[in-house]
Design an enzyme around this catalytic site. Structure first.
Site, PDB file in Angstrom:
ATOM      1  N   GLU A  41      -5.744  -0.239   3.532  1.00 40.90           N
ATOM      2  CA  GLU A  41      -4.372   0.190   3.828  1.00 40.90           C
ATOM      3  C   GLU A  41      -4.428   1.415   4.733  1.00 40.90           C
ATOM      4  O   GLU A  41      -4.919   2.469   4.341  1.00 40.90           O
ATOM      5  CB  GLU A  41      -3.643   0.543   2.535  1.00 40.90           C
ATOM      6  N   ARG A  45       0.476   8.267   8.485  1.00 40.95           N
ATOM      7  CA  ARG A  45       0.603   9.715   8.317  1.00 40.95           C
ATOM      8  C   ARG A  45       0.031  10.491   9.491  1.00 40.95           C
ATOM      9  O   ARG A  45       0.040  11.717   9.472  1.00 40.95           O
ATOM     10  CB  ARG A  45      -0.092  10.155   7.025  1.00 40.95           C
ATOM     11  N   THR A  69       2.614   3.867   3.588  1.00 45.06           N
ATOM     12  CA  THR A  69       3.599   4.926   3.848  1.00 45.06           C
ATOM     13  C   THR A  69       4.732   4.409   4.725  1.00 45.06           C
ATOM     14  O   THR A  69       5.191   5.071   5.661  1.00 45.06           O
ATOM     15  CB  THR A  69       2.956   6.186   4.476  1.00 45.06           C
ATOM     16  N   LYS A 129       3.617  -1.468  -5.930  1.00 42.20           N
ATOM     17  CA  LYS A 129       2.711  -0.323  -5.994  1.00 42.20           C
ATOM     18  C   LYS A 129       3.248   0.647  -7.052  1.00 42.20           C
ATOM     19  O   LYS A 129       4.411   1.040  -6.992  1.00 42.20           O
ATOM     20  CB  LYS A 129       2.650   0.356  -4.628  1.00 42.20           C
TER      21      LYS A 129
END
Length: 214
Positions: A41, A45, A69, A129
């Protein structure tokens, strides 16, 4: 035997990659793959995160590459355009779920409460998640949630380490464990790729042993 997930290839591990450049991302991903990892993943960011997804897809076609994210419709669309094969978010809202679903990609939206899990279920989502896992009750919370949400499978992330990953994977409602413990910043900055491979090998062995025991 548990059904296969479109978010998973190989052992039940989903390492996080946070890289400052596409080349660094490929180096991290290659080190993980050499250690037995099949899915990663890439978190959005850094400025180069989308380019990193594309670079990993090009360099390591056998690796399943997702984007993490995801916080907006724009993130979801950009991640798909970059070549992400699945989407992961740290949180859930109705609009964010709709945007992620609209991409047609497999997804694991972030949840921490029963209400958020119920919202995901209403949207037809059964893999989520659990974040931040440790601070949200960890293993005991996941055990409690299993009785109510029997059709939901979790990817706990946050507070997972080599010391407790087997305990999380032992839970029947956990299909994969995610986190950054396999890609610590210190090793990435030192370009200690062989050490990252060694961490991945150890984690892969733990995950495979746990799967065999299930």
């Amino acid at each position: 035997m548990a059904a296969l997930s479109p978010l998973l290839r190989g052992p039940a591990l989903l390492p996080i990659i946070q890289a400052d450049s596409p080349d660094e991302a490929v180096q991290i991903a290659a080190a993980l793959q050499q250690g037995g990892i099949g899915s990663v993943e890439v978190v959005l960011r850094t400025r180069q995160a989308l380019a990193a997804i594309t670079a990993i897809r090009d360099a390591l076609p056998e690796l399943l590459v997702g984007a993490g994210t995801i916080l907006s419709a724009g993130d979801a669309l950009a991640a798909k355009a970059a070549g992400a094969e699945f989407l992961v978010s740290p949180a859930s809202t109705p609009a964010l779920l709709d945007a992620m679903l609209a991409t047609g990609l497999p997804l694991a939206p972030g949840v921490a409460t029963p209400s958020e899990i119920a919202m995901a279920l209403e949207a037809g989502i059964h893999e989520v998640k659990f974040f931040p896992a440790h601070l949200s009750g960890g293993i005991e919370m996941l055990k409690a949630l299993r009785g109510v949400f029997q059709q939901v499978r979790f990817c706990p992330t946050g507070g997972i380490s080599q010391h407790n990953v087997a305990d999380f994977l032992a839970l029947p409602n956990v299909f994969v464990a995610g986190g950054s413990w396999l890609t610590p910043v210190t090793l990435v900055k030192a370009q200690a790729w062989s050490q990252i491979t060694a961490l991945a090998q150890q984690a892969t062995e733990l995950a495979n042993q746990q799967k065999a025991a299930a």
